[in-house]
Design a protein around this motif. Structure first.
Motif, PDB file in Angstrom:
ATOM      1  N   ARG A 277      53.178  33.011  35.770  1.00 37.92           N
ATOM      2  CA  ARG A 277      51.914  33.654  35.445  1.00 37.92           C
ATOM      3  C   ARG A 277      51.348  33.097  34.143  1.00 37.92           C
ATOM      4  NH1 ARG A 277      48.595  35.510  38.963  1.00 37.92           N
ATOM      5  NH2 ARG A 277      49.295  37.294  40.163  1.00 37.92           N
ATOM      6  N   SER A 278      50.050  32.879  34.135  1.00 34.65           N
ATOM      7  CA  SER A 278      49.388  32.543  32.890  1.00 34.65           C
ATOM      8  C   SER A 278      49.366  33.785  31.999  1.00 34.65           C
ATOM      9  CB  SER A 278      47.959  32.071  33.183  1.00 34.65           C
ATOM     10  OG  SER A 278      47.975  30.989  34.092  1.00 34.65           O
ATOM     11  N   GLU A 280      47.744  36.332  31.251  1.00 41.30           N
ATOM     12  CA  GLU A 280      46.573  37.071  31.720  1.00 41.30           C
ATOM     13  C   GLU A 280      46.207  38.226  30.817  1.00 41.30           C
ATOM     14  OE1 GLU A 280      46.118  36.628  36.398  1.00 41.30           O
ATOM     15  OE2 GLU A 280      47.871  37.812  35.853  1.00 41.30           O
ATOM     16  N   THR A 281      47.132  38.672  29.968  1.00 46.04           N
ATOM     17  CA  THR A 281      46.821  39.791  29.087  1.00 46.04           C
ATOM     18  C   THR A 281      46.027  39.361  27.863  1.00 46.04           C
ATOM     19  OG1 THR A 281      48.945  39.541  27.960  1.00 46.04           O
ATOM     20  CG2 THR A 281      48.875  41.042  29.829  1.00 46.04           C
ATOM     21  N   PHE A 285      41.597  34.982  28.434  1.00 36.27           N
ATOM     22  CA  PHE A 285      42.079  34.363  29.670  1.00 36.27           C
ATOM     23  C   PHE A 285      41.009  34.340  30.745  1.00 36.27           C
ATOM     24  CE2 PHE A 285      43.717  34.764  33.947  1.00 36.27           C
ATOM     25  CZ  PHE A 285      44.500  33.637  34.039  1.00 36.27           C
ATOM     26  N   HIS A 286      40.361  35.488  31.006  1.00 35.52           N
ATOM     27  CA  HIS A 286      39.398  35.520  32.108  1.00 35.52           C
ATOM     28  C   HIS A 286      38.192  34.639  31.818  1.00 35.52           C
ATOM     29  CE1 HIS A 286      38.104  38.625  29.307  1.00 35.52           C
ATOM     30  NE2 HIS A 286      36.928  38.642  29.866  1.00 35.52           N
ATOM     31  N   PRO A 629      44.602  37.933  41.275  1.00 41.22           N
ATOM     32  CA  PRO A 629      44.792  38.321  39.874  1.00 41.22           C
ATOM     33  C   PRO A 629      46.051  39.160  39.705  1.00 41.22           C
ATOM     34  CG  PRO A 629      42.548  38.772  40.597  1.00 41.22           C
ATOM     35  CD  PRO A 629      43.324  38.399  41.820  1.00 41.22           C
ATOM     36  N   ARG A 633      46.048  41.580  34.468  1.00 41.99           N
ATOM     37  CA  ARG A 633      44.820  40.947  33.996  1.00 41.99           C
ATOM     38  C   ARG A 633      43.861  41.961  33.389  1.00 41.99           C
ATOM     39  NH1 ARG A 633      41.557  36.675  37.661  1.00 41.99           N
ATOM     40  NH2 ARG A 633      43.648  35.758  37.576  1.00 41.99           N
TER      41      ARG A 633
END
Length: 982
Positions: A277-278, A280-281, A285-286, A629, A633
């Motif tokens: 996982r990237s 995402e937190t 990121f988004h 996602p 995320r």
């Protein structure tokens, strides 16, 4: 406006940093670009994320213009998560080949609920209709994620993860796959498509249309953070237009390349094939994902120029970026310069409880009004905190609405529907019935006061154990009570509901129809008034129309849970308007908003950021493989919202150290600011002090032990009240002089007193109807247990003990009769004059002993009084009854009393039932000598009467606490303030 570009050039992508007010900065920049042409703005189009952002931009243009101007078209892209439709400007009605209409949300929900129910039943794990509807809601969300991310459902068939999944996830995946296989057929039969699919088609058609025929006016895509592929393609199209611009909110251009690259994406592990996982937190990121999908690099993004709104300063922006750095790079905080971690004009307030936090926030909002023209807003994901703040503001006459809305399930129309369904499902049990009848919408208007008067009488009549079920059982329970006639008339309004729910499983549409009709009869048109009423009306209309597409039948017990699930998902937002300078926003509503003071409330872990909602259909590993996602995320998006809000000119962040049940943990966002800023993490000491002082009474003056001395004292007393008079005179005073009688709870479990009354009723009828015939006692007990009015718990749990004790009584009476002891009378009463007052008493049974003397019997369902209590002058009821008998106070009974017995139905070494006595002929075992008992009881009573009834001694509270075990009047005497203080 912007000049056209020749040839292939970099996309026109900009960002407005977090420390600048986005909407104001964008509006002023566009107005500057428009120059002196008054129609240039009107020819433009601005794409915005949602309807709330449209309003924010409208307000920003008004502020920037200082007067009137022709606005550009402001069009929301809409969001499936919010249930918002795409803007009408992007969905032309005159298109040559318009996409099919989207399926209505309720129709979709019901069909999927039916499919889920059928598949679960086929798999041998059936669910009821309410659970099927809940699971269908989760399935809708997962399906929408697949559609938005443009992942073909068929991809599920290509996954080979069965050996790695638990049996639970395998079953869920199998059900999910079968439902998805059947879903396209359902859509084809209806001629509809999913709303998310239609949104993708519209966005792609718009992009294609603009590439072929660019619009004549400018186009700006502003503040959009949705990273869906279709949105990314449209934003790229806008950025490539000669008159187009894509403007991000808070894209960090200063973030080090190493940190930016650490956000991913990452390749699959070569040994396991598992895609890591990237991060995402992370709040960026988004935005990075959106840039990647646009095919743009961060180096191509420029800082927005040409206009400026409220600005907290670039130093604040650097501090925010440093505080929100990826976890692997937070070690740099120790080396930061002071100006790079200074959070000037950002204060933190910590409170003891959520109630105190709400009051502190309300004070901060009120303070903002002291400066002319100053605006303030609370931003919080905690809707309970938002409601509390709004309630606190009413103390200053400030009406402030929560723009995020409130669930219909907690608003009056929603709670009425739930109360109706609960009452009918419980067959109008007292608590559910009274909650319905007291609902504020029932019989509102001029009829309300008269209605409530009758409901209060019904409340009094329903105190104690539950009557027989149903409207008829209640009518029988009321008998000839003063509210019986009103109840017969009023219960007719509920009769159709009872009949419908009494038919068992049936179609949902029929249940909803009778609920709607009953609600209308009870409330009239007031039920459908206002935004909440209209929302309830629309909800019922949709549900009733589409219910036949859902599960074929529903159990009446499942109607209330189903309604609760659906009503909780409907947010009723306030109408336009509200306070001109104060606002309360949710996280989504706060995007693009600005204010002079921003208060970020509820900074506790699990609240901000919230706990990710689990996906009951797809295991985390499957979501990774499909490219959906991650559940985390949303944490990154919440962190981005936090960073944007921190850019306001003045910021207050708040948290409570505990919630309603336990201590809380500070949010990771709070801890990051605290750790980075160190001693520069300023505390809002003034607000904290004001909050504590606002309701601080100053000096604490606890109540003294009450000891009233009334002028008029009772001249009548029963033998059962003597102990209360001596042990707790204040309780006697409250009961007899003030006339305050404790009420039983509504729908109470059978208490010891209630069980005692039931036994006494059996034994009284045994005497009056059967003259204590031995073989008549057991049938009387069985008849009581079989009565519909008898509490189910009593029948189930007390029956074995009661029957054994009843048999013991019959056997004991028969044995006594064999030696010449006979029952003389039962359940009689009498009185005598003594010590200047009238003493009354009621005996359970009086026997004639073999020697001609009398015996007093008192039945106890529990443990009888101890010998110690009797010797200390308490529990003298038997002695006083003996005195009345010896003085001829009972009609037809007079003589020397030589036996004083408690017949207990409690457990003994031989089973249930035994005889205890406080006396002994020779005073053995520390008991009172039998011949002296009535005299001692008489003397103790005379002493008590002389002190409190004919004398002037105060009625002191809890005079002898060990013999005053009952707490009915403890609150009235404010016991906790003085007890034990001496």
């Amino acid at each position: 406006m912007a000049e056209a570009r020749a040839g292939s050039v970099a996309p026109r992508v900009f960002t407005i940093p977090a420390h600048r007010a986005f909407a104001d900065t964008l509006a002023r920049g566009l107005m500057r670009q428009a120059g002196d042409d008054p129609l240039a703005l009107a020819r433009g189009l601005i794409l915005l994320p949602n309807n709330r952002a449209v309003r924010a931009m409208t307000d920003a243009f008004v502020r920037a213009s200082g007067g009137g101007l022709l606005l550009p078209r402001l069009v929301p892209l809409g969001s499936p998560d919010l249930g918002e439709a795409i803007g009408a400007a992007l969905d032309p009605v005159d298109a040559d080949d318009p996409p099919p209409p989207a399926i209505a949300p309720m129709q979709r929900r019901m069909i999927l609920a039916r499919l889920v129910g059928e598949e679960r039943r086929a798999a041998g794990a059936p669910v009821d209709a309410a659970e099927a509807v809940r699971l269908a809601g989760e399935l809708c969300r997962t399906l929408d994620q697949l559609l938005v991310e443009e992942v073909a459902p068929a991809a599920l068939r290509t996954l080979d993860l069965a050996p790695e999944l638990t049996e639970h996830w395998q079953r869920a995946l199998a059900t999910f796959a079968v439902v998805l296989d059947r879903w396209p057929g359902e859509l084809a039969r209806l001629g509809r498509i999913d709303a998310a699919t239609r949104r993708i088609l519209l966005l792609d058609r718009l992009a294609a249309r603009w590439r072929d025929a660019p619009p004549t006016g400018f186009v700006v895509a502003a503040g959009i953070t949705d990273s869906a592929p279709a949105v990314a393609r449209l934003l790229r199209c806008v950025a490539d237009l000669s008159t187009g611009q894509t403007v991000f909110a808070g894209l960090d251009l200063a973030l080090a390349d190493e940190e930016w690259d650490a956000l991913g994406p990452h390749d699959a592990d070569p040994t396991t094939g598992f895609v890591t996982r990237s991060i995402e937190t992370h709040p960026q990121f988004h935005l990075k994902l959106l840039l990647d999908r646009m095919g743009a690099a961060r180096g191509e993004v420029l800082a927005w120029r040409g206009g400026s709104g409220p600005d907290a300063g670039s130093a604040r922006g650097r501090a925010i970026a440093n505080a929100l750095a990826p976890a692997a790079f937070t070690g740099k905080w120790t080396a930061l310069k002071a100006e790079d971690r200074r959070l000037s004009e950002v204060e933190a307030a910590e409170f003891a409880s959520p109630a105190e936090e709400a009051q502190g926030i309300a004070l901060a909002l009120r303070e903002a009004l002291e400066t002319e023209g100053r605006t303030a807003a609370l931003v919080t994901p905690d809707r309970g905190l938002a409601r509390r703040v709004a309630a606190h503001c009413t103390r200053w006459g400030i009406a402030i609405d929560d723009s995020a809305g409130r669930p219909l399930s907690i608003l009056p129309p929603g709670t009425l529907l739930l109360a109706l369904a609960e009452a009918a499902a419980q067959r109008f049990a007292p608590l559910a019935l009274l909650a319905l009848l007291k609902h504020p919408l029932v019989q509102s208007g001029e009829r309300r006061l008269a209605w409530l008067d009758q409901v209060r009488r019904l409340d009094r009549a329903l105190r104690g154990p539950r009557p027989a079920a149903g409207l008829g059982g209640l009518a029988e329970h009321l008998g000839k009570a003063d509210t019986a006639a009103w109840w017969r008339e009023s219960s007719a309004m509920l009769a159709p509901l009872e009949a419908a729910f009494g038919r068992g499983d049936q179609p949902l549409a029929a249940m909803i129809a009778v609920l709607r009709e009953t609600a209308a009869v009870l409330c009239g048109d007031e039920l459908w008034a206002g935004p909440a009423g209209r929302a309830a009306s629309d909800f019922l209309a949709d549900l009733e129309a589409e219910a036949d597409r859902g599960p074929p039948r529903i159990d009446p017990d499942g109607v209330a849970p189903l309604l609760q699930t659906l009503l909780a998902e409907i947010a009723v937002r306030p109408q336009q308007g509200g306070h001109p300078r104060l606002a309360i926003y949710g996280l989504i509503e706060a995007r693009l908003q600005s204010a002079d003071v921003i208060i970020l409330g509820g900074l506790n872990e699990g609240v901000w950021p919230g706990r990710p909602a689990p996906d009951p259909w797809l295991a985390p590993r499957i979501r990774v493989e499909l490219g959906l996602p991650g559940l985390d995320r949303a944490i990154g998006v919440a962190a981005h919202d936090f960073g944007q809000a921190l850019g306001a000119p003045a910021v207050l962040i708040t948290r409570a150290r505990r919630d309603a049940s336990s201590p809380t943990l500070a949010s990771r966002l709070w801890l990051r600011l605290q750790a980075m800023a160190g001693d520069r993490f300023e505390r809002a000491r003034e607000i904290e002090a004001w909050t504590r002082a606002l309701d601080d009474p100053g000096e604490h003056l606890p109540a003294e032990r009450p000891a009233p001395m009334p002028d008029h004292r009772p001249t009548r007393i029963s033998v059962t009240e003597i102990d209360r008079l001596k042990a707790d005179p204040y309780a006697f005073y409250a009961r007899r002089i003030l006339g305050l009688m404790p009420l039983d709870p509504v729908d109470a479990d059978p208490s010891a007193a209630w069980r005692g009354n039931a036994v006494h009723d059996i034994l009284e009828r045994w005497w009056t109807d059967h003259a204590c015939a031995i073989d008549a006692l057991r049938p009387l007990a069985l008849a009581m247990l079989g009565d519909a009015a008898t509490h189910p718990m009593l029948r189930a749990l007390w029956r074995p003990r009661l029957m054994e004790a009843i048999d013991w009584i019959a056997t004991r009476v028969a044995d006594d009769a064999a030696v010449g002891r006979v029952v003389l009378s039962a359940e009689g009463k009498g009185e005598i004059g003594i010590a200047g007052v009238t003493l009354s008493g009621r005996y359970d049974r009086v026997d004639r002993l073999a020697d001609g003397t009398l015996g007093i019997v008192d039945y106890k369902t529990g443990k009888p009084p101890s010998t110690k209590a009797v010797r200390e002058g308490f529990s003298l009821q038997l002695g006083m009854l003996g005195w009345i008998a010896e003085q001829g106070g009972f009609d037809g009974l007079r003589g020397k009393v030589d036996a004083f017995e408690y017949w207990s139905l409690g457990r003994s070494k031989d089973g249930f039932g035994y005889v205890a006595t406080p006396v002994d002929a020779d005073g053995k075992k520390d008991r009172i000598v039998t011949a002296d008992f009535t005299r001692i009881a008489h003397d103790r009573f005379v002493e008590a009467a002389a002190r409190w009834l004919t004398g002037d001694e105060p009625f002191t509270a809890k005079l002898v606490p060990e013999y005053a075990p009952y707490a009915e009047y403890d609150q009235l005497m404010r016991r906790d303030e003085w007890y034990g203080r001496d």
